[in-house]
Write an enzyme that holds these catalytic residues in place. Structure first.
Site, PDB file in Angstrom:
ATOM      1  N   ALA A  45      43.759  41.110  37.964  1.00  0.00           N
ATOM      2  CA  ALA A  45      42.548  40.840  37.176  1.00  0.00           C
ATOM      3  C   ALA A  45      41.828  39.578  37.661  1.00  0.00           C
ATOM      4  O   ALA A  45      40.599  39.539  37.723  1.00  0.00           O
ATOM      5  CB  ALA A  45      42.883  40.731  35.685  1.00  0.00           C
ATOM      6  N   CYS A  46      42.590  38.564  38.031  1.00  0.00           N
ATOM      7  CA  CYS A  46      41.981  37.307  38.505  1.00  0.00           C
ATOM      8  C   CYS A  46      41.243  37.522  39.825  1.00  0.00           C
ATOM      9  O   CYS A  46      40.164  36.960  40.040  1.00  0.00           O
ATOM     10  CB  CYS A  46      43.043  36.229  38.655  1.00  0.00           C
ATOM     11  SG  CYS A  46      43.843  35.799  37.090  1.00  0.00           S
ATOM     12  N   THR A  47      41.805  38.363  40.688  1.00  0.00           N
ATOM     13  CA  THR A  47      41.156  38.661  41.962  1.00  0.00           C
ATOM     14  C   THR A  47      39.857  39.422  41.725  1.00  0.00           C
ATOM     15  O   THR A  47      38.815  39.091  42.308  1.00  0.00           O
ATOM     16  CB  THR A  47      42.107  39.464  42.878  1.00  0.00           C
ATOM     17  OG1 THR A  47      43.282  38.682  43.111  1.00  0.00           O
ATOM     18  CG2 THR A  47      41.450  39.806  44.203  1.00  0.00           C
ATOM     19  N   ALA A  50      37.227  36.952  40.299  1.00  0.00           N
ATOM     20  CA  ALA A  50      36.714  36.020  41.310  1.00  0.00           C
ATOM     21  C   ALA A  50      35.822  36.751  42.319  1.00  0.00           C
ATOM     22  O   ALA A  50      34.788  36.228  42.741  1.00  0.00           O
ATOM     23  CB  ALA A  50      37.869  35.313  42.014  1.00  0.00           C
TER      24      ALA A  50
END
Length: 155
Positions: A45-47, A50
């Site tokens: 999810a963070c990738t 970003a």
């Protein structure tokens, strides 16, 4: 830690960033800033988040809005994350957790019955005068960047 609310002054910070040097909220005074707090570099999810902010960076730039990602990961990890995924937004490292705590995003979380402390994915829109314009807690990544851009353009 009390929750921050729209209308309050955004806590200033100066933190080390990817690529070396530091980044401060105050260096962007006079223009809106989107702060996206995320748990961990190179997780799914963070990738996606970003990469979505990177893909929309030209639209934010055109609207005069700065972007800063913040997590507790060290700068070296940020550097690898940026290189691996071709990210184009500055990533600040808050290993000491002071900024994460000041924004109220360092929270007790639970997964599989285990509780632990971590970053609650949150986005904060700071207006040109340094006040909090809007907060998105517990962000769901899909469609989020578009919603933030829409709100930021209204400032």
């Amino acid at each position: 830690m009390a929750e921050l609310a729209p209308g309050e002054k955004a806590p200033d910070f100066t933190l080390p960033r990817d690529g070396g040097g530091t980044i401060s909220l105050s260096q962007f005074r006079g223009r809106p800033v989107v702060l996206f707090f995320y748990p961990k570099d190179d997780t799914e999810a963070c990738t996606i988040e970003a990469k979505d902010f990177t893909a929309a960076k030209a639209d934010f730039d055109a609207a005069g809005i700065a972007l800063i990602g913040l997590s507790p990961d060290p700068v070296k990890k940020h550097d690898r994350f940026v290189k691996k995924h071709g990210l184009g937004v500055p990533l600040a490292s808050d290993e000491g957790l002071e900024t994460l705590e000041a924004y109220g995003v360092w929270k007790e979380k639970s997964m599989y019955g285990r509780t632990y402390m971590g970053v609650e994915r949150t986005t904060v829109l700071v207006d040109a005068a340094g006040g909090i314009a809007e907060i998105w807690p517990k962000v769901k990544v899909k469609g989020h960047v578009e919603a933030v851009l829409e709100a930021a353009k209204k400032l």
